[in-house]
Structure formats: C-alpha cells, structure tokens
Design an enzyme around this catalytic site. Structure first.
Site, PDB file in Angstrom:
ATOM      1  N   HIS A   1      52.707  54.981  20.095  1.00 38.09           N
ATOM      2  CA  HIS A   1      54.051  54.648  20.596  1.00 38.09           C
ATOM      3  C   HIS A   1      53.931  54.033  21.994  1.00 38.09           C
ATOM      4  CE1 HIS A   1      56.545  56.768  17.518  1.00 38.09           C
ATOM      5  NE2 HIS A   1      55.413  57.442  17.350  1.00 38.09           N
TER       6      HIS A   1
ATOM      7  N   CYS B   1      54.290  52.902  14.637  1.00 36.42           N
ATOM      8  CA  CYS B   1      54.081  54.131  13.876  1.00 36.42           C
ATOM      9  C   CYS B   1      54.469  53.911  12.407  1.00 36.42           C
ATOM     10  CB  CYS B   1      54.851  55.277  14.522  1.00 36.42           C
ATOM     11  SG  CYS B   1      54.314  56.916  13.973  1.00 36.42           S
TER      12      CYS B   1
ATOM     13  N   GLU C   1      55.964  52.439  23.734  1.00 36.82           N
ATOM     14  CA  GLU C   1      57.182  52.481  24.547  1.00 36.82           C
ATOM     15  C   GLU C   1      57.180  53.629  25.553  1.00 36.82           C
ATOM     16  OE1 GLU C   1      58.151  54.589  20.576  1.00 36.82           O
ATOM     17  OE2 GLU C   1      57.119  52.762  21.230  1.00 36.82           O
TER      18      GLU C   1
END
Length: 603
Positions: free
Chosen positions: A527, A400, A529
């Site tokens: 993102h 990001c 994750e």
C-alpha cells in the site's frame, strides 16, 4: 516533556485530528521536535477488524500496527514515523491492567478504574511520549495527545479523569489543554451560536480540566462579538479563542492557527526552547502549497473503482496520495467514485441506469485506480475495470486486491484460463492464480495478515516503477494483505508480457507487476499510499497521474527527475511559470510537510 491535550465538544468529527496535526506543524516550523498520541475510547484492541464504514480506513504503520486513520494525519503533517503504541484504546489499557492482575502485580488489591486504570493511562502516555519518531533516536520536545470522541461520552470518562490527575503529575506549566468545539450557524437566522460551546466547556471544567485555548470550528470566520462572548463565558482570554472556519484546502489550517498567534502562545506558555534564529521555512512551504493548490486550473479525472465508496474516509490515504501526485503534476484532481458491483452484469438487470452511469464514468476517465479490499462483493466489477484499462490502454494502478484483480483478468483473457480466480473468492477454482499465504491463520482475524514495512527487490533495471522510485535495487513499503499471486503461474504470465519486476527478498512473493506495451499498467501488492507526502508523492501514484496527464514520456526523457515545474523539486527560486503560463510555486526542499486528513483507513 511538554504535553498538549486536544479534546472535542458538541459533535464528533469536528476536526480534532486536523487541529492537532496543524499545531504540530507550526511547532515543527520553529524547530521543535513533536510526537503524537491518539486515544480511541473503544474497547477494540486495535482498528484492524473494523469495517471501513465504522471508522474509515485502517492505517498501517511501519511496525505493522493497525491504527486509527488520524495517525495517518499525524504522519503526513509532521513527516514522522509513529509506532503502534502511539494509538491507545480502552481495550489495550484494560488488557494490560488485567494481565498485571493475573500476574499478581497488584498484591491482592481490589483493581479499580481509579487508580489502576487511570495510572495505566498516565504511565502509557509518559512512556510513549519519550519514544523518538524522527528516526534519529532523539527524544521529542512536545507530545500532542488527541482524545477521541466528545467530552461527556461515558467511554471517555476514565481518560478525562486520568488527565485531570496527569496535569498535577507533570505540573501545570508543562501541559496545555486545547478544546475544539463547533459553532453552529442556522440558515434561518445566520447567527453564530455559542451555547453548545459554553455547555461543552462547562462540562469539561466540571470534570477537572480547564481549556487554555478554545478552537471554534465554523462555516464562516468568527465575529468579534461571538469571540468575546465565548471568552466571557468560558474563562479564557479573547486572544485564546481561535477560529478555524471552512477553507479552500486543508493546507490552510496551520496557516490560520499561525496567523492567530498559536505558535507564540505555545512557545511562551510551555516555555519551549527554540533555535536562534527561529527556522520558519516550513510554514512558508505550507503557504506555498496552499497557494499553489488554489491556483490550479487544469483537471485530471481519475476513477476509483472500490467497494466502500459510500464513505470517503474508507479510502482516505488513497485519496491523499492521489491529491499529492496531482499537485505535483500541476493538475487539480477530479476524483470520481464507482461502486465496483455497479459495473457487473447483475446490476444491468436490476438497475440499468446505475449500470450505464458507472460505465460512463469509467469510459470517460483519464486514469483508473482499483484499491485494496476484502471479500467477494464487487470483485467481478474490479476485474472488468482492469480489463477495460488493459485493452483500451488507459493508465491503471492496482493496489493490493487491485493488483490481484489485474492478474485474474489477465489469466482469464490472455492465458485462456476461464475460471482463474483467487482462493479467497473461489476455493474450488482449477486455476488458483491468487492464493492465501502459508502463515495466514483463518481461526483468528486480528493481526494475522502480512503487516508493516517489508523490502521489495527489483529483478530488472528496465522496470518503470524502479525508475520512478529512483531505486538502486530495493524499496521499502507497508503491507496489509492475506492473499498473494501464486508463484506457480508466474512464468506463464511473464511469457505473455505481464512481468513481476519486484519480489520479496526470498523471491517467492510477487510485489510489483508491469504490463509491457502499455502506457501505464501497474500493480503493487503493498500500500504505497501510507507513506505518501504532499511534497514527496508516492511513486506509483505519481506514475499514474503523469500517465493520465500524458506527461510520463516527458518525465522519462528527463531521466525520471522532476523539472522545475514540478512541486516537489529542489530550487532556490520563489516562483516560476510552466509551459502553459500557469504560475507554479517552487519548493526548496524534498522534506515532506504532511497533509491533514480527518479520518481514513483501508479495509
């Protein structure tokens, strides 16, 4: 529908999220379908506007819901995809009730906490519990509900009253109450104290809820006499007092509960129908994972250059994704945190020691990660970290804002655009290489970003990230951002070797960036994750760890397929040894087991 209510006592942050997720894991290991609900008693509508220092990271779901980081725990543990309504807040409930009142739904009655607020809570739980979270449209068998905060908190009282009523609505045989409490152990005496737990259970029972199970959090295993004392004064059988003491890794918590008979208790108490023979491979994989984690000897050092490093929970999902990837490459993660502002020249003049210590950590890293964030503070430090990684050939992953910093640094250093910047940091820059999105509404903060699952289209088959994803052309990941790379500068970047290999479906948004002639220099606007799992690590994070361990070329030589030495490979063997003699537990399925997190979010 069966329900398991998890409450907490003595202190907040005692580990209710981990306990709730672990209960779900052991039930799933018996073939039971599980969903979860997290209740947060704060008045905010959602977690989207929180500072990272308030409640840790903001976790984002597929549908764009910005929720409490505990829902990240549930997704990782249970390998499910939850919805925004799986997170209940006081704000959501009151907003719904007030909206109904304005529409005249209450026919002129006085709207009160009881029955209107408590009824709304019960209706919400009942509705959400029946929503499929496995993607196959099948209704779950059990709904695990975590009530945030501590019993006795004034803001949680309407929810406690709602569940007092709820146990009669669904019948006693269909709901179990689990109370998680702290057992302090003062260093002066070393004695495990039960009085706080007794007081907490007494208050809970005084409010109309009687726990079926008491889970005691302690530093060391619970002594038998302490367990018997809790049983005596808290009105539960000794075998229903469970101990979850501090362990080597979070992967061992489901194993602790399983060993104390939790699975059999829930099956019998709730009269659950389980497949015959009962599938148990899932819990065995958890054991293999925990054992594997404890055996790792080799370390890999990753530095996280962030803005909220004073609170680990601010980067919870990022940390978990790094741990999943490190486990996959047979290395123990040595994660170091650098406050981005400490790398800047201003810090050198204010605190030279802090400046030099930050640079020492950065220079000594095997890999560098720059995560997401908002605001100008520390931005130049992140840009310097990106520059160090690019010029020194250190593996780098920018997520990001981390990707945007890499783009700004490249524009300044390679394209010669000295004042290149993001309009978020400098609205008057003559080279706005990062700009705000057209649909961004600066007049309202909550829910105005590009949120949730979006499709990224790969523009070339030569992309390293595409090969790590094993993608046939597209990939879906979750987003949370307001700014993006300015498409007007893309051609200039690509002429100099910074390629945007992944873009949005309309081709206008830059999603994935790769630098040619570099071991691993990658940026992603989304993102990754958020959907990383212990048995299925996120490909961008896996690439960073492989490159940091000098294993990426070996991985590429195998066609980007995991070897038998990698923890998420498919195999029927019980174990093997890697080339260095380190024992490796093989996993027989790519199914994600989900690891537990306590609290986290990305701001």
């Amino acid at each position: 529908m069966k329900y398991i209510l998890v409450t907490g006592g003595v202190i907040s942050g005692v580990g209710k999220g981990v306990i709730a997720s672990s209960i779900g894991t052991i039930l799933r290991s018996s073939g039971i379908r599980v969903t979860s609900i997290k209740i947060d008693p704060y008045i905010n509508i959602d977690a989207g506007t929180f500072s990272p220092y308030e409640h840790g990271e903001v976790f984002v779901l597929d549908d764009g819901g910005e929720v409490d980081l505990d829902l990240g725990n549930y997704e990782r543990f249970l390998d499910v995809k939850l919805h925004r309504d799986n997170n209940i807040t006081t704000g959501k409930i009151y907003q719904q009730v007030i909206s109904r009142e304005r529409h005249g739904d209450y026919l002129g009655k006085t709207v009160q906490v009881v029955p209107h607020i408590t009824d709304a809570i019960q209706e919400w739980v009942t509705r959400v519990a029946h929503i499929s979270v496995d993607g196959d449209k099948k209704v779950p068998d059990v709904c695990i509900i975590e009530l945030g905060g501590v019993i006795g908190d004034i803001e949680g009282m309407p929810f406690v009253e709602a569940f007092r009523q709820f146990q009669f609505r669904v019948k006693r045989e269909n709901i179990v109450c689990v109370h998680v409490s702290l057992i302090p152990q003062p260093k002066a005496t070393g004695e495990q104290k039960t009085k706080p737990t007794q007081a907490s259970v007494r208050e809970l029972r005084g409010l109309g809820l009687s726990p079926d199970i008491i889970v005691c959090r302690s530093v060391t295993p619970l002594q038998d006499e302490v367990k018997n004392k809790i049983s005596l004064f808290c009105h539960v059988a000794p075998e229903q007092v469970y101990c979850v003491h501090d362990v080597s890794s979070i992967y061992r918590v489901p194993l602790l509960l399983e060993a104390q008979g939790a699975n059999d208790f829930f099956i019998q108490r709730l009269n659950l129908n389980i497949p015959t023979p009962r599938p148990r491979r899932l819990i065995q994989r958890w054991k293999e994972l925990a054992d594997r984690y404890d055996r790792l000897l080799k370390e890999v050092t990753i530095v996280l250059v962030g803005k909220y490093t004073k609170l680990e929970d601010a980067y919870a999902s990022v940390i978990k994704a790094l741990q999943h990837a490190a486990l996959a490459v047979n290395h123990r993660l040595d994660l170091k945190y650098i406050e981005a502002a400490d790398l800047e020249q201003a810090t050198l003049h204010e605190d030279a020691q802090k400046y030099h210590e930050a640079w020492k950590e950065l220079v000594g890293a095997n890999g560098i990660l720059v995560p997401g964030g908002f605001g100008q503070r520390g931005i130049e430090g992140k840009i310097l970290a990106a520059q160090w990684a690019r010029t020194r050939k250190v593996p780098y992953l920018g997520v990001c804002l981390g990707m945007q910093c890499a783009v700004i640094e490249f524009a300044r250093s390679v394209l010669g655009q000295k004042d290149a910047n993001s309009t978020e940091m400098d609205s008057g820059t003559t080279h706005p290489v990062v700009i705000d999105m057209p649909e961004h509404n600066p007049g309202q903060m909550g829910g105005t970003m590009r949120l949730g699952k979006r499709t990224t289209v790969f523009k070339t088959e030569k992309s390293l990230i595409r090969k790590l994803y094993h993608s046939k052309g597209t990939v879906e990941e979750r987003h949370r951002h307001r700014f993006e790379v300015n498409p007007k500068y893309v051609d200039q970047f690509e002429e100099k070797g910074l390629h945007f290999v992944g873009r949005s479906e309309d081709g206008e948004r830059m999603e994935i960036m790769e630098l040619s002639d570099h071991p691993y220099y990658v940026g992603v606007q989304y993102h990754p994750e958020y959907i990383s799992r212990p048995m299925s690590p996120s490909p961008p994070y896996l690439g960073l760890l492989l490159a940091s361990c000098n294993k990426l070329q070996q991985y590429a030589a195998r066609g980007f397929r995991p070897s038998p030495r990698m923890s998420f490979c498919e195999s029927d063997d019980d174990g093997t040894y890697d080339s260095d003699g380190d024992e490796v537990a093989r996993i027989t399925s790519k199914t994600s087991e989900v690891d537990l997190t306590d609290k986290i979010g990305d701001a």
